[in-house]
Design a protein around this motif. Structure first.
Motif, short mmCIF file in Angstrom:
data_model
loop_
_atom_site.label_atom_id
_atom_site.label_comp_id
_atom_site.label_asym_id
_atom_site.label_seq_id
_atom_site.Cartn_x
_atom_site.Cartn_y
_atom_site.Cartn_z
N GLU A 35 51.81 18.23 35.27
CA GLU A 35 51.21 18.23 36.61
C GLU A 35 49.85 17.54 36.62
OE1 GLU A 35 50.63 22.28 37.85
OE2 GLU A 35 49.50 21.71 39.63
N LEU A 36 49.10 17.67 35.52
CA LEU A 36 47.77 17.06 35.45
C LEU A 36 47.76 15.82 34.55
CD1 LEU A 36 45.34 20.12 35.32
CD2 LEU A 36 45.74 18.55 37.20
N TRP A 71 46.47 27.10 32.06
CA TRP A 71 45.13 27.25 31.47
C TRP A 71 45.06 28.59 30.74
CZ3 TRP A 71 41.55 23.35 31.93
CH2 TRP A 71 41.77 22.39 32.92
N GLY A 83 43.40 27.62 40.52
CA GLY A 83 42.88 27.75 41.88
C GLY A 83 41.46 28.27 41.93
N GLY A 84 41.12 29.14 40.98
CA GLY A 84 39.75 29.67 40.95
C GLY A 84 38.91 28.92 39.94
N TRP A 85 37.79 29.52 39.54
CA TRP A 85 36.96 28.91 38.50
C TRP A 85 37.73 28.93 37.19
CZ3 TRP A 85 31.04 30.12 38.68
CH2 TRP A 85 30.54 29.69 39.93
N LEU A 86 37.63 27.85 36.45
CA LEU A 86 38.41 27.74 35.22
C LEU A 86 37.67 28.41 34.05
CD1 LEU A 86 39.86 24.16 35.70
CD2 LEU A 86 41.03 26.35 35.96
N ARG A 87 37.42 29.70 34.25
CA ARG A 87 36.76 30.49 33.21
C ARG A 87 37.52 31.79 33.03
NH1 ARG A 87 31.63 29.47 31.16
NH2 ARG A 87 30.92 27.44 31.88
N PRO A 94 34.93 29.10 28.96
CA PRO A 94 35.69 28.06 29.66
C PRO A 94 37.15 28.07 29.24
CG PRO A 94 33.73 27.15 28.60
CD PRO A 94 33.86 28.55 28.11
N ALA A 95 38.02 27.76 30.20
CA ALA A 95 39.45 27.72 29.91
C ALA A 95 39.83 26.41 29.21
CB ALA A 95 40.24 27.86 31.20
N LEU A 97 43.21 23.71 28.75
CA LEU A 97 44.52 23.35 29.28
C LEU A 97 45.52 23.38 28.12
CD1 LEU A 97 45.81 22.29 31.99
CD2 LEU A 97 45.71 20.04 30.95
N ASP A 101 49.46 18.26 30.75
CA ASP A 101 48.92 16.89 30.75
C ASP A 101 49.80 15.94 29.92
OD1 ASP A 101 48.28 17.80 28.24
OD2 ASP A 101 46.28 16.90 28.22
N VAL B 164 42.76 15.30 38.20
CA VAL B 164 43.06 14.67 36.90
C VAL B 164 41.82 13.93 36.40
CG1 VAL B 164 44.50 12.96 35.73
CG2 VAL B 164 45.50 14.49 37.43
N ALA B 196 33.87 23.34 39.50
CA ALA B 196 34.21 24.47 38.63
C ALA B 196 35.68 24.85 38.74
CB ALA B 196 33.33 25.67 38.97
N ARG B 197 36.33 24.41 39.81
CA ARG B 197 37.76 24.71 39.97
C ARG B 197 38.65 23.72 39.24
NH1 ARG B 197 38.56 28.54 43.93
NH2 ARG B 197 36.68 28.98 45.12
#
Lengths: 124, 246
Positions: A35-36, A71, A83-87, A94-95, A97, A101, B164, B196-197
């Protein structure tokens, strides 16, 4: 439209496999697209339809497996919600991936001439 | 089956491949990276929309660092040599890569351009990518870090629209802050929230190449890249928490 470059890379990789195995045609191709990854699946499919003409892949359907982004916390490996902060909600780190990818050629199905067919071809 | 029944039909054989379709580019990028590291040159991949201010930022950098660091650039442009001309005027040796209709630079194009630059005598190589927030994101060029520029006139939602690209950024530079008085609806905190998202550990700084406001922070970040080389896509220790305000 970098999907055109990706498809050229795809055909090169598939043809290399076909050469290595002495295939006369490719009957199926499967790729995994995250997806990314930055690759749009409909554009990839459209580019493939254009480029496969008059190649060993002419009859090969392209199967595309879409992979959702996943994540996880880089520290405690708990899943981190999209959808939220990637933490990490628990430890605050930090998250990372862990899926989503990839742009990967998974497998191909090749048509290999039988020994009898090859011998007949050589005789004629 | 045909082998057993003797019908003479061709056999269908499944073959597991599991190979990245970017493998050829990644090999060339690795070659670029190893070579640049060996000669002590920090390569930075600058990406952003057309008009985000990539060339202006490099002009300001050249002005501030004139005679102190050896700078060079490779500039990707669809049809003209204009950015490269501007950089040469600013004192940065620059090779232009005219990509035609191609929307991104790849490792091969950068490799060819390196042959035309005295890259072994440079402290910094700036790779100014084609103005585009989509395609350049997926191609590794052999850079040490990705810098993504976003101007305040582009709005706060760019990170959500182009996740991306922003996910790959080691540093986001918000440009044209001198225009903020003319943009009363722009909210910097919303832009940071959106970063941050899509970025796990967002490093972000704001500047105006026109007034020089915030340029010092950019120059400090640049200097920090010489201290800890990192692989692209990995969060570098030098950016972690360095300019983060979230």
């Amino acid at each position: 439209m970098h999907e055109w470059s990706i498809v050229q890379g795809l055909l090169e990789a598939v043809h290399r496999e076909a050469r290595v195995h002495g295939a006369s045609a490719v009957t199926r191709i499967r790729v995994r697209i995250g997806e990314l990854s930055g690759v749009e699946i409909p554009l990839l499919e459209a580019a493939y339809q254009t480029f496969r003409e008059r190649t060993l892949c002419e009859r090969a359907p392209l199967e595309v497996l879409g992979v959702p982004a996943r994540w996880t916390c880089a520290e405690c490996e708990r899943p981190v919600e999209r959808g939220g902060w990637l933490r990490c909600a628990v430890c605050g780190r930090p998250a990372r991936l862990t899926a989503g990818d990839e742009i990967v050629l998974e497998r191909v199905e090749l048509e290999i001439p039988s020994a009898a067919e090859t011998a007949a071809g050589e005789a004629s | 089956m045909c082998e057993t029944c003797g019908c003479g039909d061709p056999e269908i054989v499944p073959v597991e491949v599991q190979q990245s379709l970017l493998a050829a580019n990644d090999r060339r990028a690795l070659h670029n990276r190893e070579h640049l590291r060996a000669v002590g040159c920090v390569a930075l991949n600058l990406m952003g929309s057309p008009g985000a201010g990539k060339t202006a930022l490099l002009e300001s950098t050249a002005g501030a660092w004139a005679g102190r660091h050896r700078l060079g650039a490779v500039s990707g442009d669809l049809a003209t040599d204009r950015d490269a001309e501007r950089l040469r005027l600013a004192g940065i040796p620059c090779v232009s890569i005219t990509t035609g209709q191609a929307c991104h630079l790849d490792a091969r194009l950068v490799h060819e351009a390196l042959h035309e630059l005295p890259h072994d005598a440079l402290d910094y190589l700036f790779i100014e990518n084609v103005g585009n927030l989509v395609c350049p994101a997926i191609y590794d060029l052999g850079q040490q870090a990705n810098v993504v520029l976003v101007s305040v006139t582009e709005g706060e939602d760019k990170p959500l629209k182009y996740p991306v690209m922003f996910r790959r950024a080691d540093l986001v530079v918000v440009t044209k802050t001198d225009l903020l008085p003319a943009l009363p609806d722009f909210r910097m905190d919303a832009l940071r929230e959106n970063l941050a998202r899509v970025m796990p550990d967002p490093a972000c700084l704001c500047l105006s190449a026109r007034t020089g406001e915030g340029l010092g922070e950019w120059l400090s970040w640049l200097a920090s890249t010489r201290l800890s080389p990192n692989a692209p896509g990995e969060r570098s220790s030098h950016t972690s928490g360095f300019f983060t305000t979230m």
